[in-house]
Design a protein around this motif. Structure first.
Motif, PDB file in Angstrom:
ATOM      1  N   LYS A 151     -12.740  92.849 -37.332  1.00 19.33           N
ATOM      2  CA  LYS A 151     -12.538  91.526 -36.747  1.00 19.33           C
ATOM      3  C   LYS A 151     -13.711  91.171 -35.846  1.00 19.33           C
ATOM      4  O   LYS A 151     -14.178  90.057 -35.845  1.00 19.33           O
ATOM      5  N   SER A 152     -14.134  92.110 -35.041  1.00 16.01           N
ATOM      6  CA  SER A 152     -15.314  91.965 -34.191  1.00 16.01           C
ATOM      7  C   SER A 152     -15.740  93.363 -33.777  1.00 16.01           C
ATOM      8  O   SER A 152     -14.997  94.307 -33.929  1.00 16.01           O
ATOM      9  N   THR A 153     -16.932  93.486 -33.231  1.00 16.56           N
ATOM     10  CA  THR A 153     -17.397  94.819 -32.843  1.00 16.56           C
ATOM     11  C   THR A 153     -16.649  95.361 -31.638  1.00 16.56           C
ATOM     12  O   THR A 153     -16.748  96.529 -31.332  1.00 16.56           O
ATOM     13  N   ASN A 154     -15.904  94.522 -30.933  1.00 17.83           N
ATOM     14  CA  ASN A 154     -15.111  94.998 -29.794  1.00 17.83           C
ATOM     15  C   ASN A 154     -13.661  95.226 -30.171  1.00 17.83           C
ATOM     16  O   ASN A 154     -12.821  95.389 -29.313  1.00 17.83           O
ATOM     17  N   ASP A 155     -13.349  95.213 -31.450  1.00 18.02           N
ATOM     18  CA  ASP A 155     -11.974  95.380 -31.891  1.00 18.02           C
ATOM     19  C   ASP A 155     -11.924  96.355 -33.061  1.00 18.02           C
ATOM     20  O   ASP A 155     -11.440  96.032 -34.124  1.00 18.02           O
ATOM     21  N   ILE A 156     -12.457  97.549 -32.844  1.00 18.92           N
ATOM     22  CA  ILE A 156     -12.491  98.564 -33.889  1.00 18.92           C
ATOM     23  C   ILE A 156     -11.455  99.635 -33.553  1.00 18.92           C
ATOM     24  O   ILE A 156     -11.441 100.176 -32.451  1.00 18.92           O
ATOM     25  N   LYS A 157     -10.604  99.938 -34.508  1.00 15.90           N
ATOM     26  CA  LYS A 157      -9.613 100.989 -34.346  1.00 15.90           C
ATOM     27  C   LYS A 157     -10.222 102.272 -34.916  1.00 15.90           C
ATOM     28  O   LYS A 157     -10.458 102.377 -36.118  1.00 15.90           O
ATOM     29  N   ILE A 158     -10.487 103.223 -34.040  1.00 17.89           N
ATOM     30  CA  ILE A 158     -11.162 104.460 -34.425  1.00 17.89           C
ATOM     31  C   ILE A 158     -10.201 105.639 -34.282  1.00 17.89           C
ATOM     32  O   ILE A 158      -9.580 105.820 -33.236  1.00 17.89           O
ATOM     33  N   GLY A 162     -14.232  99.322 -25.162  1.00 15.89           N
ATOM     34  CA  GLY A 162     -13.314  98.319 -25.679  1.00 15.89           C
ATOM     35  C   GLY A 162     -12.688  98.632 -27.019  1.00 15.89           C
ATOM     36  O   GLY A 162     -11.946  97.815 -27.561  1.00 15.89           O
ATOM     37  N   GLN A 163     -12.952  99.825 -27.565  1.00 15.52           N
ATOM     38  CA  GLN A 163     -12.385 100.180 -28.863  1.00 15.52           C
ATOM     39  C   GLN A 163     -10.974 100.738 -28.682  1.00 15.52           C
ATOM     40  O   GLN A 163     -10.627 101.253 -27.626  1.00 15.52           O
ATOM     41  N   THR A 164     -10.172 100.639 -29.723  1.00 18.07           N
ATOM     42  CA  THR A 164      -8.845 101.258 -29.741  1.00 18.07           C
ATOM     43  C   THR A 164      -9.024 102.648 -30.329  1.00 18.07           C
ATOM     44  O   THR A 164      -9.505 102.798 -31.448  1.00 18.07           O
ATOM     45  N   ILE A 165      -8.637 103.658 -29.570  1.00 17.22           N
ATOM     46  CA  ILE A 165      -8.903 105.047 -29.945  1.00 17.22           C
ATOM     47  C   ILE A 165      -7.607 105.825 -30.109  1.00 17.22           C
ATOM     48  O   ILE A 165      -6.702 105.728 -29.282  1.00 17.22           O
ATOM     49  N   PHE A 166      -7.566 106.599 -31.188  1.00 21.16           N
ATOM     50  CA  PHE A 166      -6.505 107.570 -31.422  1.00 21.16           C
ATOM     51  C   PHE A 166      -7.184 108.907 -31.674  1.00 21.16           C
ATOM     52  O   PHE A 166      -8.205 108.959 -32.358  1.00 21.16           O
ATOM     53  N   VAL A 167      -6.633 109.972 -31.135  1.00 22.44           N
ATOM     54  CA  VAL A 167      -7.143 111.324 -31.392  1.00 22.44           C
ATOM     55  C   VAL A 167      -6.031 112.107 -32.062  1.00 22.44           C
ATOM     56  O   VAL A 167      -4.885 112.101 -31.593  1.00 22.44           O
ATOM     57  N   ILE A 168      -6.361 112.764 -33.162  1.00 24.10           N
ATOM     58  CA  ILE A 168      -5.437 113.705 -33.791  1.00 24.10           C
ATOM     59  C   ILE A 168      -6.058 115.083 -33.662  1.00 24.10           C
ATOM     60  O   ILE A 168      -7.220 115.286 -34.009  1.00 24.10           O
ATOM     61  N   THR A 169      -5.274 116.027 -33.149  1.00 24.38           N
ATOM     62  CA  THR A 169      -5.763 117.376 -32.921  1.00 24.38           C
ATOM     63  C   THR A 169      -4.647 118.389 -33.139  1.00 24.38           C
ATOM     64  O   THR A 169      -3.488 118.106 -32.806  1.00 24.38           O
ATOM     65  N   ILE A 215      -1.562 104.746 -38.495  1.00 25.57           N
ATOM     66  CA  ILE A 215      -2.612 104.177 -37.636  1.00 25.57           C
ATOM     67  C   ILE A 215      -3.473 103.191 -38.408  1.00 25.57           C
ATOM     68  O   ILE A 215      -3.890 102.166 -37.879  1.00 25.57           O
ATOM     69  N   ASN A 216      -3.786 103.505 -39.671  1.00 24.64           N
ATOM     70  CA  ASN A 216      -4.629 102.650 -40.517  1.00 24.64           C
ATOM     71  C   ASN A 216      -5.928 102.256 -39.798  1.00 24.64           C
ATOM     72  O   ASN A 216      -6.186 101.082 -39.540  1.00 24.64           O
ATOM     73  N   PRO A 217      -6.769 103.247 -39.473  1.00 27.73           N
ATOM     74  CA  PRO A 217      -7.975 102.963 -38.692  1.00 27.73           C
ATOM     75  C   PRO A 217      -9.052 102.229 -39.479  1.00 27.73           C
ATOM     76  O   PRO A 217      -9.065 102.258 -40.711  1.00 27.73           O
ATOM     77  N   ASP A 218      -9.949 101.579 -38.742  1.00 28.80           N
ATOM     78  CA  ASP A 218     -11.134 100.965 -39.343  1.00 28.80           C
ATOM     79  C   ASP A 218     -12.204 102.009 -39.615  1.00 28.80           C
ATOM     80  O   ASP A 218     -13.065 101.820 -40.470  1.00 28.80           O
ATOM     81  N   LEU A 219     -12.172 103.116 -38.862  1.00 26.82           N
ATOM     82  CA  LEU A 219     -13.182 104.161 -38.955  1.00 26.82           C
ATOM     83  C   LEU A 219     -12.546 105.493 -38.587  1.00 26.82           C
ATOM     84  O   LEU A 219     -11.746 105.564 -37.653  1.00 26.82           O
ATOM     85  N   LEU A 220     -12.921 106.532 -39.321  1.00 23.05           N
ATOM     86  CA  LEU A 220     -12.485 107.890 -39.018  1.00 23.05           C
ATOM     87  C   LEU A 220     -13.696 108.700 -38.600  1.00 23.05           C
ATOM     88  O   LEU A 220     -14.703 108.719 -39.304  1.00 23.05           O
ATOM     89  N   HIS A 221     -13.593 109.348 -37.442  1.00 25.98           N
ATOM     90  CA  HIS A 221     -14.647 110.256 -36.988  1.00 25.98           C
ATOM     91  C   HIS A 221     -14.079 111.662 -37.002  1.00 25.98           C
ATOM     92  O   HIS A 221     -13.035 111.919 -36.417  1.00 25.98           O
ATOM     93  N   ILE A 222     -14.773 112.564 -37.688  1.00 23.77           N
ATOM     94  CA  ILE A 222     -14.364 113.965 -37.750  1.00 23.77           C
ATOM     95  C   ILE A 222     -15.379 114.782 -36.981  1.00 23.77           C
ATOM     96  O   ILE A 222     -16.577 114.673 -37.195  1.00 23.77           O
ATOM     97  N   SER A 223     -14.880 115.597 -36.076  1.00 17.53           N
ATOM     98  CA  SER A 223     -15.736 116.470 -35.289  1.00 17.53           C
ATOM     99  C   SER A 223     -15.543 117.880 -35.833  1.00 17.53           C
ATOM    100  O   SER A 223     -14.510 118.493 -35.611  1.00 17.53           O
ATOM    101  N   GLY A 224     -16.523 118.384 -36.571  1.00 12.58           N
ATOM    102  CA  GLY A 224     -16.301 119.645 -37.259  1.00 12.58           C
ATOM    103  C   GLY A 224     -17.553 120.481 -37.368  1.00 12.58           C
ATOM    104  O   GLY A 224     -18.489 120.294 -36.602  1.00 12.58           O
ATOM    105  N   PRO A 225     -17.559 121.348 -38.313  1.00 11.58           N
ATOM    106  CA  PRO A 225     -16.703 121.418 -39.489  1.00 11.58           C
ATOM    107  C   PRO A 225     -15.555 122.419 -39.332  1.00 11.58           C
ATOM    108  O   PRO A 225     -15.683 123.431 -38.645  1.00 11.58           O
ATOM    109  N   THR A 226     -14.459 122.125 -39.983  1.00 11.26           N
ATOM    110  CA  THR A 226     -13.346 123.054 -40.165  1.00 11.26           C
ATOM    111  C   THR A 226     -12.871 122.874 -41.599  1.00 11.26           C
ATOM    112  O   THR A 226     -13.178 121.856 -42.233  1.00 11.26           O
ATOM    113  N   PRO A 227     -12.120 123.808 -42.147  1.00 15.41           N
ATOM    114  CA  PRO A 227     -11.688 123.688 -43.540  1.00 15.41           C
ATOM    115  C   PRO A 227     -10.902 122.403 -43.837  1.00 15.41           C
ATOM    116  O   PRO A 227     -11.047 121.813 -44.898  1.00 15.41           O
TER     117      PRO A 227
END
Length: 127
Positions: A9-16, A45-52, A87-99
């Protein structure tokens, strides 16, 4: 532009969505990286979710939502899948590597979610 830009929608409305194997209450470089990244993105200003899969030592009090999955490859993957759809994110960031990261990338592709993978180092203990 590509499908990523057309989805926003805009660069300030990214669900990550951040998938972080290393996350507090663990202590170390990976944990610090992930908490700093998530906090900085939230402050921008981004909407952030963390899965761990890391267990909490108490009540989480972060400026973003943290979803703690079951431990183990199968339980963690099933919980991730359920939350990815919710969540249906706009972008997924993975901090890894893990299997599990390799399977998560495939799930993101199925749902047409762009992926960023930060490859920190080789961690033989995860394999």
């Amino acid at each position: 532009m590509g499908s990523f830009n057309s989805k926003l929608k805009s660069t300030n409305d990214i669900k990550i969505l951040l998938f972080a194997y290393s996350f507090p209450p663990g202590q170390g470089g990976g944990e610090q990286y992930n908490i700093t990244l998530a906090t900085g993105l939230r402050e921008s200003g981004q909407t952030i979710f963390v899965i761990t899969p890391q267990r909490a030592s108490g009540t989480d009090s972060f400026p973003f939502r943290v979803v703690r999955t079951r431990s183990g490859l199968i339980g963690s993957l099933l919980d991730f899948y359920k939350n990815l759809k919710k969540i249906n994110p706009d972008l997924l960031h993975i901090s890894g590597p893990t299997p599990i990261d390799y399977v998560i990338v495939v799930l993101a592709k199925v749902y047409h979610i762009p992926v960023v993978l930060t490859y920190h180092a080789d961690f033989p203990s995860h394999f």
